[in-house]
Scaffold this motif. Structure first.
Motif, PDB file in Angstrom:
ATOM      1  N   SER A   2       0.815  -1.207   0.000  1.00 43.97           N
ATOM      2  CA  SER A   2       0.000   0.000   0.000  1.00 43.97           C
ATOM      3  C   SER A   2       0.854   1.264   0.000  1.00 43.97           C
ATOM      4  O   SER A   2       0.509   2.257  -0.644  1.00 43.97           O
ATOM      5  CB  SER A   2      -0.919   0.008   1.222  1.00 43.97           C
ATOM      6  OG  SER A   2      -1.857  -1.036   1.157  1.00 43.97           O
ATOM      7  N   VAL A   3       1.975   1.229   0.731  1.00 46.31           N
ATOM      8  CA  VAL A   3       2.865   2.387   0.755  1.00 46.31           C
ATOM      9  C   VAL A   3       3.440   2.637  -0.633  1.00 46.31           C
ATOM     10  O   VAL A   3       3.497   3.784  -1.108  1.00 46.31           O
ATOM     11  CB  VAL A   3       4.002   2.180   1.777  1.00 46.31           C
ATOM     12  CG1 VAL A   3       5.068   3.267   1.618  1.00 46.31           C
ATOM     13  CG2 VAL A   3       3.451   2.216   3.188  1.00 46.31           C
ATOM     14  N   GLU A   4       3.856   1.576  -1.292  1.00 49.65           N
ATOM     15  CA  GLU A   4       4.393   1.723  -2.646  1.00 49.65           C
ATOM     16  C   GLU A   4       3.333   2.291  -3.588  1.00 49.65           C
ATOM     17  O   GLU A   4       3.617   3.160  -4.417  1.00 49.65           O
ATOM     18  CB  GLU A   4       4.893   0.372  -3.152  1.00 49.65           C
ATOM     19  CG  GLU A   4       6.140  -0.108  -2.420  1.00 49.65           C
ATOM     20  CD  GLU A   4       6.526  -1.529  -2.781  1.00 49.65           C
ATOM     21  OE1 GLU A   4       7.706  -1.875  -2.593  1.00 49.65           O
ATOM     22  OE2 GLU A   4       5.651  -2.278  -3.258  1.00 49.65           O
ATOM     23  N   GLY A   5       2.088   1.809  -3.435  1.00 50.16           N
ATOM     24  CA  GLY A   5       1.003   2.336  -4.254  1.00 50.16           C
ATOM     25  C   GLY A   5       0.720   3.788  -3.939  1.00 50.16           C
ATOM     26  O   GLY A   5       0.410   4.589  -4.829  1.00 50.16           O
ATOM     27  N   GLY A   6       0.842   4.128  -2.653  1.00 48.19           N
ATOM     28  CA  GLY A   6       0.609   5.503  -2.245  1.00 48.19           C
ATOM     29  C   GLY A   6       1.646   6.455  -2.807  1.00 48.19           C
ATOM     30  O   GLY A   6       1.330   7.599  -3.166  1.00 48.19           O
ATOM     31  N   ILE A   7       2.888   5.997  -2.874  1.00 46.26           N
ATOM     32  CA  ILE A   7       3.942   6.826  -3.456  1.00 46.26           C
ATOM     33  C   ILE A   7       3.642   7.110  -4.922  1.00 46.26           C
ATOM     34  O   ILE A   7       3.816   8.224  -5.419  1.00 46.26           O
ATOM     35  CB  ILE A   7       5.321   6.133  -3.296  1.00 46.26           C
ATOM     36  CG1 ILE A   7       5.712   6.097  -1.806  1.00 46.26           C
ATOM     37  CG2 ILE A   7       6.382   6.868  -4.108  1.00 46.26           C
ATOM     38  CD1 ILE A   7       6.973   5.324  -1.525  1.00 46.26           C
ATOM     39  N   GLY A  42      -3.850   2.999   2.408  1.00 41.23           N
ATOM     40  CA  GLY A  42      -3.126   1.797   2.810  1.00 41.23           C
ATOM     41  C   GLY A  42      -1.796   2.073   3.464  1.00 41.23           C
ATOM     42  O   GLY A  42      -1.145   1.160   3.957  1.00 41.23           O
ATOM     43  N   SER A  43      -1.364   3.328   3.472  1.00 37.27           N
ATOM     44  CA  SER A  43      -0.069   3.647   4.071  1.00 37.27           C
ATOM     45  C   SER A  43      -0.187   3.994   5.545  1.00 37.27           C
ATOM     46  O   SER A  43       0.809   4.224   6.208  1.00 37.27           O
ATOM     47  CB  SER A  43       0.575   4.823   3.319  1.00 37.27           C
ATOM     48  OG  SER A  43      -0.218   5.989   3.457  1.00 37.27           O
ATOM     49  N   MET A  44      -1.409   4.043   6.082  1.00 35.06           N
ATOM     50  CA  MET A  44      -1.607   4.378   7.497  1.00 35.06           C
ATOM     51  C   MET A  44      -2.470   3.326   8.166  1.00 35.06           C
ATOM     52  O   MET A  44      -3.474   2.888   7.613  1.00 35.06           O
ATOM     53  CB  MET A  44      -2.262   5.759   7.638  1.00 35.06           C
ATOM     54  CG  MET A  44      -2.495   6.193   9.081  1.00 35.06           C
ATOM     55  SD  MET A  44      -3.197   7.865   9.261  1.00 35.06           S
ATOM     56  CE  MET A  44      -1.741   8.869   8.966  1.00 35.06           C
TER      57      MET A  44
END
Length: 343
Positions: A39-44, A56-58
């Protein structure tokens, strides 16, 4: 590129991407760590496209930490905020990603609270409103997508329609003269109750119209004996920290001055301990459905019965909205009839 490290019985995920600061977080399972990293990678990637922070990053725990810090800056956390925070962490899971929140997940949480924990729909609503407030804080302070706030509003309406959350019923319980007399007699003569001065606390609650948390927080340094006033620190307010100077009504000043100075607080007791003990006393005396907070209701009602105007009562009770005092104005029908006959 994400990497994963085993640390004891937990897994640490580390996400590194060129041009962005490294991010890391530890989870109870590798699957959780992988889901977060993805999710963090997608958020970036979303940020690069102008999409803001990914849900998804939190985690829920991160969001609640942010919200409690926000509340600490602007208001008093109070027992309700702390209780709501603990309940959400336990019931929904601290490691739950915000992207995993859904109506069905919240409905399951509410059903468990009602059927297993045995709490009322209004108590469950308090939990849900704490989550809703946390999401609002997240959109303002952490740049979370506003769609989560919009979804939360829809979920709240669904939970309300399903009867899983609801507004509290207006409570108009006042102790009868006999009940109050029994309480005062019992607490005066029962030696086992002398560690906590229940007799003084009960009389002071009625005379001062203060909440139990406020009573147990009063400090000697905030008492003005000459003026007959006391400052209540961080008095209950929905949006900000606020101190209020209030008059000591009736016998409240005499009761206060009779307390031994053994602590910086006038009544050096835990509010929860006092509340639990009061329930036990009521059970022993077979007094049904009486809460310590009902003593405040009794005191406010007595002020109206004695002829004080609403603005004067509000100065004692601390109500900012005079309209909200209507639920406390519970004059007995028999008393009004007697007053009319005596004219």
């Amino acid at each position: 590129m994400a990497t994963f490290q085993k640390r004891g019985d937990r897994w640490r995920a580390i996400v590194r991407k060129k041009g962005h600061p490294a991010q890391s977080k530890t989870f109870s399972t590798k699957a959780r760590a992988k889901a977060w990293a993805k999710s963090v990678e997608g958020g970036i990637e979303e940020q690069a496209a102008g999409g803001g922070v990914s849900l998804g990053s939190m985690t829920l725990g991160d969001l609640l930490d942010l919200h409690m810090a926000h509340l600490d800056r602007i208001s008093s956390r109070g027992r309700k905020n702390k209780a709501g925070d603990r309940t959400l962490r336990k019931g929904l899971g601290e490691e739950t990603l915000l992207s995993e929140l859904s109506y069905s997940k919240l409905a399951d949480f509410c059903t468990t609270r009602r059927d297993v924990d045995g709490v009322s729909a209004s108590t469950v609503k308090s939990d849900i409103m704490h989550l809703s407030g946390a999401i609002t804080t997240g959109t303002v302070e952490a740049d979370l997508p506003t769609r989560l706030k919009e979804m939360m509003a829809t979920w709240r309406e669904g939970l309300r329609r399903a009867g899983l959350i609801g507004s509290p019923q207006s409570r108009d319980r006042r102790p009868t003269d006999k009940e109050l007399g029994d309480l005062l007699t019992h607490t005066k003569h029962n030696k086992a109750l002398r560690r906590i001065r229940y007799n003084d606390l009960i009389r002071f609650a009625v005379a001062s119209c203060m909440r139990l948390d406020e009573i147990c927080s009063l400090r000697w340094e905030d008492v003005d004996h000459e003026a007959g006033t006391v400052i209540i620190r961080l008095r209950k307010h929905p949006r900000q920290k606020t101190d209020q100077e209030v008059p000591l009504m009736g016998e409240s000043q005499a009761i206060l001055e009779d307390q031994p100075r053994i602590d910086e607080r006038v009544f050096p007791y835990g509010a929860e301990s006092v509340s639990n003990g009061f329930r036990r006393i009521c059970r022993h005396l077979e007094i049904e459905d009486l809460h310590f907070h009902d003593l405040r209701h009794e005191g406010i009602s007595r002020l109206f019965e004695r002829g004080y105007q609403i603005q004067e009562v509000a100065l004692v009770s601390g109500h900012r909205d005079w309209g909200s005092l209507r639920r406390y104005v519970n004059l007995r029908a028999g008393d009004l009839a007697k007053k009319d006959r005596d004219r």
